[in-house]
Design a protein around this motif. Structure first.
Motif, PDB file in Angstrom:
ATOM      1  N   GLN A  20      11.044   7.085  -0.483  1.00  0.00           N
ATOM      2  CA  GLN A  20      12.392   6.911  -0.226  1.00  0.00           C
ATOM      3  C   GLN A  20      12.817   7.520   1.301  1.00  0.00           C
ATOM      4  O   GLN A  20      13.290   7.119   2.097  1.00  0.00           O
ATOM      5  N   PHE A  21      11.998   8.380   1.547  1.00  0.00           N
ATOM      6  CA  PHE A  21      12.656   8.374   3.173  1.00  0.00           C
ATOM      7  C   PHE A  21      11.811   7.543   3.751  1.00  0.00           C
ATOM      8  O   PHE A  21      11.878   7.324   5.099  1.00  0.00           O
ATOM      9  N   LEU A  22      10.617   7.185   3.220  1.00  0.00           N
ATOM     10  CA  LEU A  22      10.260   5.714   4.541  1.00  0.00           C
ATOM     11  C   LEU A  22      11.343   4.292   4.595  1.00  0.00           C
ATOM     12  O   LEU A  22      11.976   3.756   5.446  1.00  0.00           O
ATOM     13  N   LEU A  23      11.674   4.382   3.165  1.00  0.00           N
ATOM     14  CA  LEU A  23      11.578   2.925   2.924  1.00  0.00           C
ATOM     15  C   LEU A  23      13.515   2.864   2.244  1.00  0.00           C
ATOM     16  O   LEU A  23      13.621   1.541   2.055  1.00  0.00           O
ATOM     17  N   TYR A  44       0.587  -1.440  -0.233  1.00  0.00           N
ATOM     18  CA  TYR A  44       0.046  -0.190  -0.070  1.00  0.00           C
ATOM     19  C   TYR A  44       1.364   1.587   0.129  1.00  0.00           C
ATOM     20  O   TYR A  44       0.711   2.074  -0.993  1.00  0.00           O
ATOM     21  N   VAL A  45       1.892   1.259   0.442  1.00  0.00           N
ATOM     22  CA  VAL A  45       3.126   2.694   1.080  1.00  0.00           C
ATOM     23  C   VAL A  45       3.413   2.844  -0.710  1.00  0.00           C
ATOM     24  O   VAL A  45       3.573   3.679  -0.563  1.00  0.00           O
ATOM     25  N   LYS A  46       4.102   1.442  -1.136  1.00  0.00           N
ATOM     26  CA  LYS A  46       4.931   1.855  -2.425  1.00  0.00           C
ATOM     27  C   LYS A  46       3.955   2.148  -3.430  1.00  0.00           C
ATOM     28  O   LYS A  46       4.143   3.030  -4.188  1.00  0.00           O
ATOM     29  N   ALA A  47       2.642   1.915  -4.109  1.00  0.00           N
ATOM     30  CA  ALA A  47       1.407   2.313  -4.377  1.00  0.00           C
ATOM     31  C   ALA A  47       0.643   3.374  -4.191  1.00  0.00           C
ATOM     32  O   ALA A  47       0.745   4.003  -5.371  1.00  0.00           O
ATOM     33  N   ASN A  48       0.383   3.711  -3.241  1.00  0.00           N
ATOM     34  CA  ASN A  48      -0.319   5.249  -3.073  1.00  0.00           C
ATOM     35  C   ASN A  48       0.438   6.146  -1.944  1.00  0.00           C
ATOM     36  O   ASN A  48      -0.421   7.125  -1.036  1.00  0.00           O
ATOM     37  N   THR A  49       2.011   6.537  -2.346  1.00  0.00           N
ATOM     38  CA  THR A  49       2.833   7.078  -1.749  1.00  0.00           C
ATOM     39  C   THR A  49       3.797   8.132  -2.728  1.00  0.00           C
ATOM     40  O   THR A  49       4.502   7.226  -3.644  1.00  0.00           O
ATOM     41  N   PRO A  50       4.289   9.618  -2.356  1.00  0.00           N
ATOM     42  CA  PRO A  50       5.004   9.595  -3.498  1.00  0.00           C
ATOM     43  C   PRO A  50       6.266   8.946  -3.501  1.00  0.00           C
ATOM     44  O   PRO A  50       6.649   8.868  -2.798  1.00  0.00           O
ATOM     45  N   ASP A  51       7.144   9.483  -4.992  1.00  0.00           N
ATOM     46  CA  ASP A  51       8.854   8.678  -4.293  1.00  0.00           C
ATOM     47  C   ASP A  51       9.861   9.548  -2.716  1.00  0.00           C
ATOM     48  O   ASP A  51       9.963   8.640  -3.297  1.00  0.00           O
ATOM     49  N   ALA A  52       9.675  10.676  -3.241  1.00  0.00           N
ATOM     50  CA  ALA A  52      10.361  10.971  -2.277  1.00  0.00           C
ATOM     51  C   ALA A  52       9.572  10.810  -0.398  1.00  0.00           C
ATOM     52  O   ALA A  52      10.976   9.982   0.297  1.00  0.00           O
TER      53      ALA A  52
END
Length: 78
Positions: free
Chosen positions: A36-39, A25-33
């Motif tokens: 990258q901060f989270l993962l 869900y995080v990968k699909a619904n968050t902006p790239d920046a």
């Protein structure tokens, strides 16, 4: 005893599924920046890096505890 092992296994399986779904869900619904901060910059190897970090932390803690016990019992033996 077998019931406990079964339910612990079910709990672990549900936990793994929940984490996998949350990461998807995080990968699909968050902006790239934000992703990258989270993962981190290497987003495809997050589970392996997490597992590697846990193993390294476990080994460091184990070595520290082993050294502590060796010092304690070697001093008492003298």
């Amino acid at each position: 005893m077998f019931k406990r092992i079964f339910w612990v296994g079910v709990g672990v399986a549900i936990g793994i599924m929940a984490v996998t779904k949350a990461q998807a869900y995080v990968k699909a619904n968050t902006p790239d920046a934000a992703r990258q901060f989270l993962l981190g910059p290497d987003q495809h190897n997050v589970p392996m890096r997490t597992l590697e970090g846990l193993v390294n932390e476990f080994n460091a803690t184990r070595r520290a505890r082993e050294a502590e016990l060796n010092n304690k019992y070697n001093v008492q033996a003298d």
